[in-house]
Design an enzyme around this catalytic site. Sequence first.
Site, PDB file in Angstrom:
ATOM      1  N   GLU B 355       0.831  -1.220   0.000  1.00 15.01           N
ATOM      2  CA  GLU B 355       0.000   0.000   0.000  1.00 15.01           C
ATOM      3  C   GLU B 355       0.858   1.260   0.000  1.00 15.01           C
ATOM      4  O   GLU B 355       0.493   2.274   0.597  1.00 15.01           O
ATOM      5  CB  GLU B 355      -0.971   0.014   1.183  1.00 15.01           C
TER       6      GLU B 355
HETATM    7  C1  LIG Z   1       2.735  -7.848   1.326  1.00 18.79           C
HETATM    8  C2  LIG Z   1       2.585  -7.047   0.082  1.00 18.79           C
HETATM    9  C3  LIG Z   1       1.334  -6.918  -0.498  1.00 18.79           C
HETATM   10  C4  LIG Z   1       1.171  -6.179  -1.663  1.00 18.79           C
HETATM   11  N1  LIG Z   1      -0.080  -6.080  -2.207  1.00 18.79           N
HETATM   12  C5  LIG Z   1      -0.259  -5.350  -3.353  1.00 18.79           C
HETATM   13  C6  LIG Z   1      -1.539  -5.236  -3.965  1.00 18.79           C
HETATM   14  O1  LIG Z   1      -2.533  -5.771  -3.468  1.00 18.79           O
HETATM   15  N2  LIG Z   1      -1.650  -4.539  -5.103  1.00 18.79           N
HETATM   16  C7  LIG Z   1      -0.585  -3.930  -5.668  1.00 18.79           C
HETATM   17  O2  LIG Z   1      -0.743  -3.306  -6.690  1.00 18.79           O
HETATM   18  N3  LIG Z   1       0.645  -4.027  -5.122  1.00 18.79           N
HETATM   19  C8  LIG Z   1       0.843  -4.714  -3.977  1.00 18.79           C
HETATM   20  N4  LIG Z   1       2.094  -4.813  -3.419  1.00 18.79           N
HETATM   21  C9  LIG Z   1       3.205  -4.180  -4.066  1.00 18.79           C
HETATM   22  C10 LIG Z   1       3.611  -2.874  -3.404  1.00 18.79           C
HETATM   23  O3  LIG Z   1       2.598  -1.918  -3.574  1.00 18.79           O
HETATM   24  C11 LIG Z   1       4.927  -2.435  -4.011  1.00 18.79           C
HETATM   25  O4  LIG Z   1       5.917  -3.337  -3.600  1.00 18.79           O
HETATM   26  C12 LIG Z   1       5.292  -1.027  -3.617  1.00 18.79           C
HETATM   27  O5  LIG Z   1       4.419  -0.112  -4.204  1.00 18.79           O
HETATM   28  C13 LIG Z   1       6.709  -0.699  -4.027  1.00 18.79           C
HETATM   29  O6  LIG Z   1       6.882  -0.922  -5.386  1.00 18.79           O
HETATM   30  P1  LIG Z   1       8.105  -1.764  -5.949  1.00 18.79           P
HETATM   31  O7  LIG Z   1       8.128  -3.055  -5.240  1.00 18.79           O
HETATM   32  O8  LIG Z   1       8.002  -1.812  -7.405  1.00 18.79           O
HETATM   33  O9  LIG Z   1       9.386  -0.959  -5.535  1.00 18.79           O
HETATM   34  P2  LIG Z   1       9.944   0.359  -6.239  1.00 18.79           P
HETATM   35  O10 LIG Z   1       8.824   1.236  -6.604  1.00 18.79           O
HETATM   36  O11 LIG Z   1      10.860  -0.038  -7.295  1.00 18.79           O
HETATM   37  O12 LIG Z   1      10.733   0.998  -5.059  1.00 18.79           O
HETATM   38  C14 LIG Z   1      12.104   0.658  -4.705  1.00 18.79           C
HETATM   39  C15 LIG Z   1      12.589   1.598  -3.628  1.00 18.79           C
HETATM   40  O13 LIG Z   1      12.623   2.924  -4.117  1.00 18.79           O
HETATM   41  C16 LIG Z   1      11.860   3.804  -3.313  1.00 18.79           C
HETATM   42  N5  LIG Z   1      11.152   4.754  -4.160  1.00 18.79           N
HETATM   43  C17 LIG Z   1      10.579   4.495  -5.363  1.00 18.79           C
HETATM   44  N6  LIG Z   1       9.953   5.588  -5.818  1.00 18.79           N
HETATM   45  C18 LIG Z   1      10.117   6.550  -4.891  1.00 18.79           C
HETATM   46  C19 LIG Z   1       9.725   7.915  -4.811  1.00 18.79           C
HETATM   47  N7  LIG Z   1       8.992   8.480  -5.763  1.00 18.79           N
HETATM   48  N8  LIG Z   1      10.078   8.592  -3.714  1.00 18.79           N
HETATM   49  C20 LIG Z   1      10.809   8.018  -2.734  1.00 18.79           C
HETATM   50  N9  LIG Z   1      11.224   6.748  -2.769  1.00 18.79           N
HETATM   51  C21 LIG Z   1      10.886   6.027  -3.844  1.00 18.79           C
HETATM   52  C22 LIG Z   1      10.890   2.915  -2.629  1.00 18.79           C
HETATM   53  O14 LIG Z   1      10.428   3.477  -1.437  1.00 18.79           O
HETATM   54  C23 LIG Z   1      11.693   1.662  -2.407  1.00 18.79           C
HETATM   55  O15 LIG Z   1      12.450   1.798  -1.242  1.00 18.79           O
HETATM   56  C24 LIG Z   1       2.270  -5.548  -2.252  1.00 18.79           C
HETATM   57  C25 LIG Z   1       3.534  -5.654  -1.646  1.00 18.79           C
HETATM   58  C26 LIG Z   1       3.695  -6.386  -0.491  1.00 18.79           C
HETATM   59  C27 LIG Z   1       5.054  -6.476   0.135  1.00 18.79           C
END
Ligand SMILES: Cc1cc2nc3c(=O)[nH]c(=O)nc-3n(C[C@H](O)[C@H](O)[C@H](O)COP(=O)(O)OP(=O)(O)OC[C@H]3O[C@@H](n4cnc5c(N)ncnc54)[C@H](O)[C@@H]3O)c2cc1C
Lengths: 266, 374
Positions: B355
């Site tokens: 989230e």
């Molecule tokens: C238990 C669990 C349940 C989930 N359920 C869902 C779901 O139901 N639906 C869904 O769509 N997704 C879901 N997710 C995915 C989750 O929303 C994403 O993992 C999250 O949005 C981060 O995206 P990413 O993994 O692509 O990491 P990235 O976006 O690649 O981020 C990598 C790192 O960079 C940082 N970062 C990236 N962009 C920025 C920015 N603009 N400003 C500051 N820092 C930044 C992040 O904070 C992180 O530390 C779930 C994840 C988990 C762990």
Amino acid sequence: MKIVVGLKQVPETTNVKINEKTKNIDRRGVSGVINKYDRNALQTALDIRDVVGGTVIAMSMGPNDFAVSLQEALSLGADEAVLLSDRAFGGADTLATGYVLAEAIKKIGGVDLVIMGQQSVDADTGQMGPIVAEMLGISQVTYADEIQPKSDNELRIKRYDDNIEQEIIAKTPLMLTTTGNAGKPEYVNVVEIKNSFEKPLTTWTSKDMPVDSNRLGQSGSPTVVRRIMSPEPKERAGKMLSTDATKAAEELAGILHEENLLAEED
Amino acid sequence: MDQLKTREEILLRMVKSFTENEVAPFDSEIDQTRSYVNNLLEKVHDAGFYSLVTPEEYGGAGFDGRTSAKVLNILAKGNASIAVTLEGHYKSVEQIVKYGNDKLKAKYLPQSADRIIAFPMTEPTGGSNPMGINSHAEKHGDSWIINGDKIMITNGGLAEIYCAMVKTAPTELSFFVVDQDMDGFEFGKQEKFLGLTGCPIGEILMDNIEVDEYHLLGKVGMGPEIGNSAHDDARVLMGAVLTGIMEHQLDIVSEYATQRKAMDTPIIELQTIQRKVADMTIAKETTKLLYQQAAIMKDSGQDYEQEAAMAKAHGSRAAVKSGDDALQILGGYGYSLEYPVEHLIRDARAMELAEGSVEKMRTEIALIEAKSRV
Ligand SMILES: Cc1cc2nc3c(=O)[nH]c(=O)nc-3n(C[C@H](O)[C@H](O)[C@H](O)COP(=O)(O)OP(=O)(O)OC[C@H]3O[C@@H](n4cnc5c(N)ncnc54)[C@H](O)[C@@H]3O)c2cc1C
């Protein structure tokens, strides 16, 4: 069958607080729940109704907030609920409470079966069911573990007492108290809660029943609580012997000798 | 009798007893087997939990934000996974309520009593950055053709209905509701996540799924607004889940520290232990206040975006730290897989990502704060 179920709302915690002055249970600030054995009573009533037909009326004597537990009973499937609430009923012991419950049951009229839990977990007397049965002049079966309707006016009841199992066929009108084995209480369904508000929940005061005011509340209660204390847990005096018979006999003989319990032979 | 108050009290009584009997005793087993053992999901369904926030006119119970959050707080104290499974469902139901047209609502809201709804946004190429996604929908006459791959979906594989975010133009995001029964719908791989292991997290593949126009949530281009709204609702509930996790930690720690002795004194008498228990208590209580405040604002129609973000941003780190303190208090047992402390850290850790990452949430919190003051 017309079935009345007696329900009591008890404090949620097992850590019951007692008012030092009045020796009554202090209900302030503690949320309530339906006494657990009364859940078995209610479920038993619902199960019987579902087989033979009829109505289940949940009844409780207590302050206005006991209405929540009656509403919960309606959510669980009871058809009607009656709250017996009046300042004059306050401070009642089991006798005065039983009197009001019995009068209310008489007022409903035509009740075939009264079911209550074996005891309340806060006061633990186990007297309410028997008192109401005596006041109504009907038969009673206490500590019922399994209840099955046999016909429209007969129940087959099993009760397990220490080492014996009894099976009783009892005719209505009848009063039952249920143990924790009777019925299998179900969870309130999240959606049913709102539907329960369409069912009748009525409050009766002392004016709604032909009651003798001397038999109500504190003045109708011969019980005087002198002291309340938690008994110290006692170490059991008994000793466990081996399950192997030969070893057990040897151990027993040893103990009898040690304790000098055997007559000396000359 | 205050009907709403009574309804809530009856509900919470049930949830407490359900948690004590059906959830808490299986917490470790759920974590270790990665599944809802003892027919938990069936029991949750039968007690009507799926319908908690669905409006009454669609056959639901229609409980408000405050009550639904309290329900998840209680459940999470027993097991966080099942609370997150319901969180995923509730926030999805809420977006259909807010943004669905009448036909869509009439079709899916009554089904929400029996079928879990999920909310896929993330893709291999875009999590924090929604514009990085590749899924897209193209209009063909009165219908839309959807293609794409969604990953890391809470309840992915378990849910039967999905509100999927796709591109309807190169820089335009929109949401469509798709159903596992549609042609072209397939389940992909299940994630092997560190925590919340009872809750399935998985992938869906959409291959030329054709949906009628009414499956569009809101209007074309409303993707960012709907996504943010879903985040806000989810974050309030996650604040509640995190509070439940911390209450669970405090239960374990309190029992252990009053019984475990150093020399002849129970370790709770030691200031080093007291310091940790006090910090844990403060962390639990602040998170609780934040999620309840956010829920109250939500129910009364105020903006709650910032409060919801604070509940999750503060609560997730607080619960990880509190779990670490709990582990330390239990000594070697705390570090053992046989004791239920370590998995509470793993469970809490998920919510620093799910989230919205805490980093992105902090950006949101800061910008809202600064804007409100200039
Ligand atoms: C238990 C669990 C349940 C989930 N359920 C869902 C779901 O139901 N639906 C869904 O769509 N997704 C879901 N997710 C995915 C989750 O929303 C994403 O993992 C999250 O949005 C981060 O995206 P990413 O993994 O692509 O990491 P990235 O976006 O690649 O981020 C990598 C790192 O960079 C940082 N970062 C990236 N962009 C920025 C920015 N603009 N400003 C500051 N820092 C930044 C992040 O904070 C992180 O530390 C779930 C994840 C988990 C762990």
